[in-house]
Design an enzyme around this catalytic site. Structure first.
Site, short mmCIF file in Angstrom:
data_model
loop_
_atom_site.label_atom_id
_atom_site.label_comp_id
_atom_site.label_asym_id
_atom_site.label_seq_id
_atom_site.Cartn_x
_atom_site.Cartn_y
_atom_site.Cartn_z
N VAL A 57 -8.28 -0.59 -0.16
CA VAL A 57 -8.88 -1.77 -0.85
C VAL A 57 -8.12 -2.86 -0.84
O VAL A 57 -8.38 -4.11 -0.47
CB VAL A 57 -9.72 -1.35 -2.15
N ASP A 58 -6.94 -2.71 -0.97
CA ASP A 58 -5.80 -3.79 -1.45
C ASP A 58 -5.65 -4.41 -0.41
O ASP A 58 -5.57 -5.62 -0.20
CB ASP A 58 -4.68 -3.32 -2.00
N ASP A 59 -5.27 -3.73 0.83
CA ASP A 59 -4.91 -4.59 2.14
C ASP A 59 -6.14 -5.28 2.70
O ASP A 59 -6.03 -6.26 3.36
CB ASP A 59 -4.56 -3.45 3.19
N MET B 71 -6.52 -8.42 0.84
CA MET B 71 -5.35 -9.33 1.03
C MET B 71 -5.90 -9.86 2.58
O MET B 71 -5.79 -11.12 2.80
CB MET B 71 -4.18 -8.67 1.06
N ARG C 158 -8.02 -8.85 -7.03
CA ARG C 158 -7.76 -9.26 -5.69
C ARG C 158 -9.09 -9.16 -4.80
O ARG C 158 -9.39 -9.97 -4.02
CB ARG C 158 -6.75 -8.24 -5.34
#
Length: 717
Positions: free
Chosen positions: A430-432, A435, A517
């Site tokens: 999820v984070d990548d 981003m 994010r």
């Protein structure tokens, strides 16, 4: 005018990439930092707004050049990723187990281990931390294996520090498995990791797919190690028997776990599992071993090793050898190849082992920063920067994961997303993904009005990828409205009570920094409050805000990181700057600014909440805090200006900053990281955004914005 004598030389870890198309000049000087910014005999007063605007523009320009000189030929960026000495120690231990110590890298690991030893004799898991028993015992064993004399001064100090930290009995589960592999303790002292776990259905509370993705990739090979119990006994002179004193290294190691009821229950279950295993009661063992082998090998495909991270790669080598695979078999050889890919040689005689590679993450952040610089610039950036961004965008688009991974066992969605590493197709996160969406959105906003055919085709690809990724992120949203990293609703806290759970990462629940994010990413593709996923995410952030106004940061250190990202997310989806949650977050950030204008926070804040927002100022954490203020419309505040001034007065002549602190988080309280690009990429983003925000706020052309036309020579004349 040559200002280089006041700045330091670029360090080895950030030297221009020799494979790059572009090289940037670096200053030839010492390593001292200067504040305020001194040029010749003239001091530029940081409080002078007119000068600050001009110096920010210069700082952004220098940092853009820094990134341009480090872009790889295919368009991506990747900075070194540094952990503590546990990685170097484990590298030596696995090579000793495999009888592969005859290389320079193992000796280089030993040199780094010695260099990082604390004055009191132990080893910490982050700079400035206290001696950690697991890190210290593994470092001591690695040095013994490498031939260091136990009567040498470093090892005498180490023994005293290990005893003070609780002795070798205080080490965690992972360390116990290494000690058992090398014959220093019995496998009976390790927690049971039965391979039969892979046969349990997903609905069962302690099934394989109930644990976090990273734990899953470690548990499967470890279960094979536990089943076969391979041992290579070290010669006595290489062992650590002296650490145990009058206790045998072969047994009587205290159990792992807490004192609550569930912990005691699982310890009892652990004893039962070991007893039945010792009695040979293993009716499903053959079937479970075969299933574990298939599971591992299936996830080698399209990946930089199992899970594309160091621990599963190492455990895979041992597991495959225990299964009977030869050391030169294709499966084992592939694991050794992937392990070799994690070796960094800084050039100072030491060897550093990376936990994994971070190209997707670093590239997405770099694109975001360069796009922000383009938006802030009064004139278009050089053509090399523009083409470099376009190539980076193409590189990212080509790495969208389009196959279903482990996440698909709980989620129905069209496959999409991005992983952290070069290749890890079973584990997009999820984070990548968020981003990358932020970076692509920033690049799209930075484009000029007149678009060439190639840009239109690239924009069409971005639109398609963004649609898929947006839908995937919505599908991955947890029931509580937040997001975890790799799976949906991976939050069974009961799993945190099993003896193996002492690495503090058995589950992957929602965290405020991830929610912030994702909201920022969704806002970048046009979603605002009123959208169901957005509203649920906003509600989660309101519910998870701390009483003092901060937010916890799971993947960065710590409350500064979480608070910045939460504010970014809330503002990105349309919440007002005076919204109570945003305003409280801003007040907390301002309250943690230090006397010199910077921000810093120690990883010790994970264990001690009173340390939230407290620590030596760093460029990355100062940039996060100022970015949070800018997102909340506070770019003109005194706190924001002082933070900007801290950044520009600490920048080096080559566009870099000095930062030795670990500001990234792997597992809270267990493993922390130093992202070598954080100290440069986040200041670039923040300074460019501040430059643009101030210009927009003053309607470009008013005195402070116009001051950017003044050259540095004129400013200090």
């Amino acid at each position: 005018m040559d200002a280089s004598p006041i700045f330091s030389r670029c360090s080895e870890s950030t030297a221009p990439n020799p494979a790059c198309r572009h090289q940037v000049a670096t200053a030839e000087a010492g390593r001292s930092r200067v504040a305020p910014w001194t040029v010749g005999e003239t001091t530029v007063r940081a409080g002078d707004c007119r000068r600050t605007v001009a110096l920010v523009e210069l700082a952004v320009s220098q940092t853009v050049d820094w990134f341009l000189g480090r872009q790889h030929d295919d368009g991506h960026w990747r900075g070194p990723l540094e952990g503590d000495t546990i990685l170097e120690s484990e590298y030596v231990l696995i090579r000793a187990w495999a009888d592969r110590l005859d290389d320079d890298d193992a000796a280089g690991c030993g040199r780094r281990i010695l260099r990082e030893q604390l004055p009191a004799g132990g080893w910490a898991i982050f700079p400035g931390g206290e001696a950690d028993p697991s890190a210290s015992v593994k470092a001591y064993l690695a040095l013994k294996i490498l031939g260091h004399d136990p009567d040498s001064e470093p090892l005498r100090r180490a023994r005293r520090a290990i005893a003070a930290a609780g002795g070798p009995w205080a080490v965690n589960s992972f360390t116990r498995f290494y000690l058992a592999l090398l014959g220093q303790i019995s496998y009976a002292a390790c927690p049971a990791v039965p391979p039969e776990m892979i046969l349990l259905p997903d609905w069962f509370p302690v099934s394989l797919h109930r644990v976090s993705a990273w734990s899953r990739t470690m548990i499967v090979p470890l279960s094979l190690i536990w089943a076969f119990k391979p041992v290579r006994t070290l010669p006595p002179e290489q062992g650590i028997g002296e650490l145990y004193g009058d206790r045998s290294a072969a047994g009587r190691v205290p159990p792992i776990g807490g004192a609550d009821g569930w912990s005691k229950f699982f310890r009892g279950l652990d004893r039962c599992l070991k007893l039945t295993d010792a009695l040979g009661v293993r009716p499903l063992r053959r079937r479970a071993v075969a299933a574990c082998r298939r599971w591992m090998l299936a996830r080698f495909t399209g990946s930089d090793g199992l899970g594309a991270i160091f621990p599963p790669i190492v455990w895979s080598i041992v597991a495959l050898r225990a299964l009977g695979c030869a050391d030169d078999s294709p499966e084992v050889a592939e694991c050794w190849k992937q392990l070799a890919g994690l070796v960094e040689r800084p050039g100072d005689g030491t060897t550093r082992i990376e936990p994994c590679r971070s190209p997707v993450w670093d590239t997405a952040i770099a694109v975001r920063g360069l796009a922000d610089a383009q938006l802030a610039a009064r004139q278009p950036l050089p053509g090399q920067v523009v083409s470099g961004m376009a190539e980076a965008v193409d590189w990212l688009l080509a790495r969208e994961v389009r196959v279903a991974g482990d996440w698909a066992r709980r989620v129905t969605a069209e496959p999409s997303g991005w992983c952290f590493e070069y290749a890890n197709r079973h584990y997009p996160d999820v984070d990548d993904t968020a981003m990358v969406l932020i970076g692509l959105s920033a690049w799209r906003r930075s484009l000029p009005t007149g678009r060439q055919p190639a840009e239109r085709r690239r924009l069409a690809r971005i639109e398609q990828a963004s649609r898929r990724a947006r839908q995937w992120l919505a599908a991955m949203q947890n029931t509580d409205g937040g997001w975890g990293a790799f799976d949906r609703d991976n939050n069974c806290e009961l799993l945190c009570k099993v003896p193996f759970a002492d690495h503090n990462a058995m589950i992957d629940p929602s965290s405020p920094d991830l929610a912030g994010r994702v909201l920022e990413a969704l806002g970048g593709v046009g979603l605002t409050t009123g959208d169901r996923s957005v509203d649920r995410g906003v509600r989660y952030l309101r519910d998870s805000q701390e009483p003092d106004g901060s937010w916890f940061g799971r993947w960065g250190v710590n409350y500064i990181y979480g608070t910045w990202q939460a504010i970014e997310g809330l503002r990105g989806v349309g919440l007002a700057a005076d919204d109570p949650a945003v305003a409280a977050g801003v007040r907390w950030l301002e309250s943690r600014q230090q006397a010199d204008g910077g921000w810093g926070e120690t990883p010790a804040s994970y264990a001690d909440r009173s340390l939230a927002g407290i620590g030596e100022p760093t460029p990355s954490q100062t940039a996060w805090a100022v970015a949070g203020l800018i997102a909340a419309g506070r770019q003109e505040s005194r706190a924001a200006r002082r933070g900007v001034q801290w950044l520009i007065t600490h920048q080096r002549a080559d566009g870099d900053w000095d930062e030795t602190a670990f500001t990234g988080t792997g597992f809270p309280k267990v493993f922390y990281l130093r992202y070598h690009f954080y100290r440069v990429s986040f200041p670039l983003i923040t300074l460019a955004r501040w430059q643009r925000a101030v210009a927009v706020g003053r309607h470009v052309g008013e005195p402070d914005a116009a001051a950017a036309d003044v050259s540095l020579e004129e400013l200090v004349a």
